[in-house]
Design an enzyme around this catalytic site. Structure first.
Site, PDB file in Angstrom:
ATOM      1  N   THR A 279      37.044 102.414  15.621  1.00  0.00           N
ATOM      2  CA  THR A 279      36.905 103.253  17.029  1.00  0.00           C
ATOM      3  C   THR A 279      37.015 104.697  16.767  1.00  0.00           C
ATOM      4  O   THR A 279      37.358 105.192  15.504  1.00  0.00           O
ATOM      5  CB  THR A 279      37.642 102.693  18.253  1.00  0.00           C
ATOM      6  OG1 THR A 279      37.477 103.384  19.386  1.00  0.00           O
ATOM      7  CG2 THR A 279      39.095 102.933  17.863  1.00  0.00           C
ATOM      8  N   ASN A 280      37.417 105.297  17.507  1.00  0.00           N
ATOM      9  CA  ASN A 280      37.700 106.928  17.519  1.00  0.00           C
ATOM     10  C   ASN A 280      38.930 107.417  18.615  1.00  0.00           C
ATOM     11  O   ASN A 280      39.121 106.417  19.462  1.00  0.00           O
ATOM     12  CB  ASN A 280      36.485 107.834  17.660  1.00  0.00           C
ATOM     13  CG  ASN A 280      35.945 107.445  19.030  1.00  0.00           C
ATOM     14  OD1 ASN A 280      36.504 107.666  20.260  1.00  0.00           O
ATOM     15  ND2 ASN A 280      34.590 106.971  18.903  1.00  0.00           N
ATOM     16  N   HIS A 281      39.308 108.436  18.513  1.00  0.00           N
ATOM     17  CA  HIS A 281      40.315 109.168  19.485  1.00  0.00           C
ATOM     18  C   HIS A 281      40.012 108.999  20.946  1.00  0.00           C
ATOM     19  O   HIS A 281      41.139 109.657  21.698  1.00  0.00           O
ATOM     20  CB  HIS A 281      41.056 110.284  18.813  1.00  0.00           C
ATOM     21  CG  HIS A 281      41.958 110.110  17.690  1.00  0.00           C
ATOM     22  ND1 HIS A 281      42.980 109.376  17.615  1.00  0.00           N
ATOM     23  CD2 HIS A 281      41.847 110.741  16.575  1.00  0.00           C
ATOM     24  CE1 HIS A 281      43.432 109.242  16.521  1.00  0.00           C
ATOM     25  NE2 HIS A 281      42.805 110.098  15.729  1.00  0.00           N
TER      26      HIS A 281
END
Ligand code: CTP
Ligand code: CA
Length: 226
Positions: A33-35
């Protein structure tokens, strides 16, 4: 000058907002995933609701509860998000893609937890490209429908965001500098530049995400009146 959405300005309009970073599974216990926290998308959905619109929020991992009256659709992966956006867009006047879509997903999803072994000191992961949701939407967009994207950039903000307006046939892009901590990804505040297809730019101050969302809704309301 304070830009606050007038109550009821978008009454009768149907709006779809996406929020959060997609989760691309690797095995039953892991994902890429990402932030993205989803806060910006939630603030936008709430601001649209305040302005009187019918709002559907398609969110990944919603940690926040949206305002009463917002329809919430929960998704995990980019492919699930694509499906939900395509279904909802047909009935929508406005789409705001605030979600941070994973550009790639693991090529294979293991059905059991991947175990490390004594001799495997390195591990290569094969990824495949996810479809570009906004590019797919561009192919079914009808006159009068507004499509707004986000551009998350660490460098060359305006020139990169401008290319995305063209590539994805957007009416507007919210250009977001994600290189600084305290604004943008995973933060409570943000500073953005609203970039239009005709080259017009409006840069906001550093403000809370709800205040940025109010400014976005104000700009969209004006655009809808044209
Ligand atoms: N987006 C999308 N589908 C994807 C990737 C991105 O619809 N598979 C949307 C995002 O929701 C955002 C816009 O496209 O509104 C720009 O996303 P961004 O990640 O900034 O741009 P990319 O086109 O993916 O280019 P890159 O990450 O290489 O800069
Ligand atoms: Ca991307």
């Amino acid at each position: 000058e304070k830009l606050l959405p007038q109550k009821g300005r978008l009454a009768g309009k149907t709006v779809v907002v996406t929020a959060g970073g997609t989760r691309e599974p690797l095995d039953p216990v892991r994902y890429l995933t990402n932030h993205s926290s989803g806060k910006m998308g939630f603030a936008i959905a709430n601001a649209f609701k305040q302005a009187g619109a019918n709002v559907t929020l398609i969110a990944v991992n919603p940690l926040i509860t949206p305002s009463v009256g917002i329809k919430l659709i929960q998704v995990e992966t980019a492919l699930e998000l694509l499906d939900a956006v395509q279904q909802q867009f047909i009935h929508a006047d406005i789409l705001v893609m605030a979600a941070a879509v994973a550009d790639y997903r693991p090529a294979k999803v293991a059905d059991k937890k991947i175990k490390k072994t004594a001799d495997n000191q390195t591990m290569a992961l094969e990824l495949v490209r996810n479809p570009d949701i906004l590019q797919k939407i561009a192919t079914i967009k009808k006159p009068g429908q507004l499509v707004i994207g986000f551009a998350a950039e660490t460098n060359d903000l305006i020139s990169n965001a401008t290319k995305k307006i063209q590539a994805k046939n957007l009416d507007m892009i919210v250009a977001n500098d994600v290189s600084q901590t305290g604004i943008g990804f995973n933060a409570d505040n943000n500073q953005v530049t609203f970039l239009f297809a005709d080259g017009k730019q409006i840069k906001t101050a550093v403000e809370s995400k709800p205040r940025i969302a109010d400014q976005l809704i104000e700009i969209i309301s004006k655009q809808m009146q044209k």
